[in-house]
Design an enzyme around this catalytic site. Sequence first.
Site, PDB file in Angstrom:
ATOM      1  N   HIS A 124       8.230  19.873  14.728  1.00 29.39           N
ATOM      2  CA  HIS A 124       8.358  21.289  14.343  1.00 29.39           C
ATOM      3  C   HIS A 124       9.506  21.456  13.351  1.00 29.39           C
ATOM      4  O   HIS A 124       9.368  22.145  12.331  1.00 29.39           O
ATOM      5  CB  HIS A 124       8.584  22.109  15.611  1.00 29.39           C
ATOM      6  CG  HIS A 124       8.956  23.530  15.398  1.00 29.39           C
ATOM      7  ND1 HIS A 124       8.091  24.579  15.633  1.00 29.39           N
ATOM      8  CD2 HIS A 124      10.118  24.121  14.994  1.00 29.39           C
ATOM      9  CE1 HIS A 124       8.700  25.727  15.390  1.00 29.39           C
ATOM     10  NE2 HIS A 124       9.934  25.469  14.992  1.00 29.39           N
ATOM     11  N   GLU A 125      10.647  20.830  13.629  1.00 27.12           N
ATOM     12  CA  GLU A 125      11.793  20.944  12.714  1.00 27.12           C
ATOM     13  C   GLU A 125      11.515  20.228  11.398  1.00 27.12           C
ATOM     14  O   GLU A 125      11.960  20.683  10.341  1.00 27.12           O
ATOM     15  CB  GLU A 125      13.053  20.387  13.378  1.00 27.12           C
ATOM     16  CG  GLU A 125      13.443  21.075  14.687  1.00 27.12           C
ATOM     17  CD  GLU A 125      13.508  22.594  14.584  1.00 27.12           C
ATOM     18  OE1 GLU A 125      13.831  23.111  13.495  1.00 27.12           O
ATOM     19  OE2 GLU A 125      13.235  23.259  15.601  1.00 27.12           O
TER      20      GLU A 125
ATOM     21  N   HIS B  38       9.833  22.609   9.254  1.00 28.95           N
ATOM     22  CA  HIS B  38      10.783  23.465   8.517  1.00 28.95           C
ATOM     23  C   HIS B  38      11.328  22.720   7.303  1.00 28.95           C
ATOM     24  O   HIS B  38      11.456  23.298   6.212  1.00 28.95           O
ATOM     25  CB  HIS B  38      11.933  23.882   9.427  1.00 28.95           C
ATOM     26  CG  HIS B  38      11.581  24.939  10.427  1.00 28.95           C
ATOM     27  ND1 HIS B  38      10.859  26.064  10.101  1.00 28.95           N
ATOM     28  CD2 HIS B  38      11.876  25.044  11.750  1.00 28.95           C
ATOM     29  CE1 HIS B  38      10.716  26.825  11.177  1.00 28.95           C
ATOM     30  NE2 HIS B  38      11.315  26.228  12.185  1.00 28.95           N
TER      31      HIS B  38
ATOM     32  N   HIS C  25       7.901  29.813  10.932  1.00 26.63           N
ATOM     33  CA  HIS C  25       7.175  29.948  12.190  1.00 26.63           C
ATOM     34  C   HIS C  25       5.816  30.597  11.933  1.00 26.63           C
ATOM     35  O   HIS C  25       5.668  31.388  11.005  1.00 26.63           O
ATOM     36  CB  HIS C  25       7.984  30.775  13.191  1.00 26.63           C
ATOM     37  CG  HIS C  25       9.208  30.062  13.677  1.00 26.63           C
ATOM     38  ND1 HIS C  25      10.394  30.700  13.951  1.00 26.63           N
ATOM     39  CD2 HIS C  25       9.446  28.749  13.942  1.00 26.63           C
ATOM     40  CE1 HIS C  25      11.295  29.830  14.359  1.00 26.63           C
ATOM     41  NE2 HIS C  25      10.750  28.635  14.347  1.00 26.63           N
TER      42      HIS C  25
END
Length: 726
Positions: A343-344, A347, A353
């Site tokens: 998930h990071e 980014h 998100h």
Amino acid sequence: MTISFSYRDNEIVSSPAVIVSGSTSSGIQHGIVCFTNNENKVFPPQYFEVNNGQFKAFVHVSPGESNQFHVEVMDNGFLSSFGFPEYRNGRPNVVDKGRLALAFNPLPQNKPVHLCLIRGRDSPNTYDMPHYRLSRGEQPNLENAIKKLKVAGRMMQAYTQDEMRAVGFSNRSFQFVEETTSDQTIFGYKVQSPTPHQEIKVHVLTSPKSVAELRSPDLAQQNPNAKDSGGLFSHAIELIKNSDIYDPKSGTAVQCAVMYLDSTYDKKNNLILTHAALGGGTNEVKLAIFGSHGLHSYPQNFPLLTPSFLDSTRLSTNEVANDCNECGTSWECLNICLGAFMHEIGHLLGCPHQIDGVMLRDYVWWNRSFLTRELECLRTHSSGELIQRNGQWSRVCHWNVLDLIRFLYHDSFALPVDRFEKVYTTTRKPDSSYPNSAVPSSYASPGNGSVMMSDAGIFMVEIVDGDLTRYHEPYLPQGYGGNGVVHQCVINYAEYLAKLRSAKRDAGEGYKVRVMSLAGDLFIDDFKKHCSPSQQDLVKSDFGLGRGELTGYKSELLGSAKGEMRVATFNLKTVYKVRVYSGRALDGVRFYFRTSTGTQGGAPKVPPRNYLKKLIGHHELHHETHSQVNGVAKEVSSLVGKETGSYSDFELQHGEEIVRFNIRNGAWVDGIQVVTNSNRSSPMLGNAQGGHLSSLVKPTEDAQIVGMYFYLGGWLDGLGLIYTYR
């Protein structure tokens, strides 16, 4: 019998590891499948479970010659706790056979991600591990941490390629920096292969901080009283910039995914120390960081992938952290701690998100992308689940389609056959080498809408309700269902509100807009306000055009609004010289122009001095200045900002007209470049390296630039255009 595969024969892949889903027509309920690539020339045989006749194989491919897989299904096999096959009655009973050929095309030309470990200067090079793993001989040392990250990286690559392929965006994935080795330990064998292969390289960076300093509660992201909860992020950037990973001469950002090795669970204060889940970065370092508190659950080699996702051993906070209270078993910890790390990395690669998927928290189902069986889940109080006979799960994790569109235009995912440009900052080329690198600009227009413009090209518009995108319009490349990027689009407020509410019925009126271009993004926080400027945001005057009172619209502000807004007006069509006052930043700009009857170098008549009196609002005005001889005007000009002793002149040639301003800006306005209709331009005057590049142009052919509004401090703090419609 027949084995069906999700991949076509001889399909080209770009990930070194591939998830091949499939089924056997043998009708077996349980068993194992073996994939043997090119008779074990590079990689050993790999084994995976079969459940309900379905399998998911995590196989490796090598470049050069075709990867010819010989595939066998055994109905009496099962995998040991180490991921190797065992057979009832001692010998495999083959019930189905098949073949699959895959071609692997590496992408070393793409900008890669550097996978890193950061340790304290006095680190013992260990990480938290529950007792049951220690008792079976697993060692939480630096060597094994590196192996776990290598496996994790391949899992993320294979999963992402599978997701891109599923939506028709071809077999593409992001790349890691790699190294060559003949060692087969990561495949579970302590041997050297006669044919070397590539593995992900893990950079080990040593912090000047001690373990105790890194474990300060003031750096713990989950500590509500932390004094510097983002400190680990900035510290990682500092370490990377001081390492061999970073090249300041490259002119583009380096991409790094970092795990802090010295994370630990502080039971007394219920804190995970030396941990922050953050992603994003700067123009120099794009970064994702995470902690090692769940590293114990990661597979240490590729055969352990299945056993790791089937390890339902219950974990205790007396030994290890229970991140987000969703790590009650080892396999759930693997989902959370590796899924959240991915998930990071999302980014890092530019994803915000989303309403679902990896960029929400759907990685709680990530195991289902690799396995056909799930054990007890404490999070859902489920006793377990099997994949359905049609190869589908009741629910799985995905990259949201908005993430996948971003990846399509990200150069870390580029394929040699691509014939469309990528986001400039994602390529290996210096960001400054792109002539159209200004972020998009927006201009309110009559009719409650806005014109979005980008020289580089807009590839998607997102409509955001709250913090999440609920509606989007992509401009996909030819060959992927679209006609390519656009350079201008009009967003009507009411029309897009209706589109938003078709996706989310209770969406508010004050929605947000994100315009995504190859040169960067534009985000409008309150689009309703943007499209409906108040009287304070309008300028009403005839602007010296002799057409009666007109409504002047303000472009977006570049820089910041500090102090009182001021206005300067001019007729851009008649400007013959621009004087730019600058030093460390932009101080001011003076426009010299002709009157309707005057000529450059002649003696134009003095224009009326009252044409700004009808300006709406309480703004300080900068009137035209005049030099007169015997009552006849010799020079007419208008000043934006202030005069200093340091200036440069840019004179227009006969027939030339200013068509745009390129601006360097950030917290203030650093520099300005004047561009004419003959494609001639001034230098970037002021600080040519400051801030980022933006542009100011007239939004449509029937618009006319009639002035600028600005905020003045020590230098120009903010700057924007005033334009009207004919």
